[in-house]
Design a protein around this motif. Structure first.
Motif, short mmCIF file in Angstrom:
data_model
loop_
_atom_site.label_atom_id
_atom_site.label_comp_id
_atom_site.label_asym_id
_atom_site.label_seq_id
_atom_site.Cartn_x
_atom_site.Cartn_y
_atom_site.Cartn_z
N TRP A 120 45.86 -19.70 -9.34
CA TRP A 120 44.55 -19.59 -9.65
C TRP A 120 43.95 -20.83 -9.48
CZ3 TRP A 120 48.40 -17.20 -12.81
CH2 TRP A 120 48.29 -15.92 -13.12
N LYS A 121 44.29 -22.15 -9.68
CA LYS A 121 43.70 -23.33 -9.46
C LYS A 121 44.14 -24.18 -8.30
CE LYS A 121 42.74 -23.59 -14.63
NZ LYS A 121 42.82 -24.19 -15.84
N GLU A 168 42.40 -9.45 -8.27
CA GLU A 168 43.63 -10.30 -7.84
C GLU A 168 44.68 -9.43 -7.12
OE1 GLU A 168 44.96 -12.20 -11.37
OE2 GLU A 168 42.96 -13.23 -11.53
N PRO A 203 43.26 -21.78 -3.67
CA PRO A 203 43.48 -20.95 -4.58
C PRO A 203 43.06 -19.28 -4.29
CG PRO A 203 42.35 -22.59 -5.23
CD PRO A 203 42.57 -22.66 -3.74
N TYR A 204 43.69 -18.43 -4.83
CA TYR A 204 43.67 -17.14 -4.66
C TYR A 204 44.05 -16.53 -3.23
CZ TYR A 204 41.29 -16.75 -9.13
OH TYR A 204 41.28 -16.80 -10.70
#
Length: 193
Positions: free
Chosen positions: A105-106, A130, A167-168
């Protein structure tokens, strides 16, 4: 996993890392008895989860889905006593062993092939929900070169090459068949996984 299996994996990991003339910090060699003698002067090691992690991701199939990691340095986003904004790890992946598909996520990280065989890193974007985006191309950076690859592409890293994982960005990895085990480096933002 049995303690004897973990001990054997750890011994092999240290020998493999040594073969690349990479010096681990002293705490990577401490025994349980050594740890019992350590006091508050070692809180940073404990609080930031430095040291070994031998994982089968809870699946009980280490030789198929597993990884050996040693966290060498790490900050802590949840404790203002530790202000490092970065982390560094070594990872060892064997042939026929997969690190499962995941994203962060981060955390942004660079995965570096430090030596041994070749690693194949499969990449996908994440949807807003997601999920895996199996349609849209993925923008990746390999050693500072921007590339656009179709979703699900395995980016091949030979020794010395690296990829930036944002991220992601979904990713998994495995060793290219016939190339031998791989020593990977990870340089990232603080790590809480």
């Amino acid at each position: 996993m049995k303690r004897s299996e973990i001990n054997a994996i750890l011994k092999d990991a240290i020998c493999f890392i040594d073969s690349f003339h990479f010096a681990l910090p002293p705490f990577a060699h401490w025994t349980p008895e050594d740890w019992r003698k350590k006091g508050s002067e070692c809180n940073e090691i404990r609080d930031n989860m430095l040291g070994w992690d031998i994982t089968d991701y809870g699946l009980g199939r280490f030789s198929e889905v597993g990884l050996v990691l040693v966290t060498i340095r790490n900050g802590n986003q949840n404790n203002s006593a530790y202000t490092k904004p970065y982390a560094e790890k070594l990872l060892i992946s064997q042939e026929n062993q997969v690190c499962p598909m995941h994203f962060h996520w981060k955390k942004m990280e660079d995965i570096i092939n430090r030596g041994g065989g070749n690693v194949l890193i499969r990449v996908y974007n994440s949807t807003k929900d997601e999920d895996l985006d199996k349609v849209n191309d993925v923008h990746v950076h390999v050693d500072g070169r921007e590339m656009v690859v179709p979703a699900g592409t395995q980016v091949r890293l030979t020794p010395g090459e690296s990829i930036s994982i944002y991220p992601y960005m979904y990713h998994d990895f495995e060793v290219e068949e016939g190339s031998g085990p791989v020593l990977l480096g990870e340089v990232s933002q603080c790590n809480d996984d």
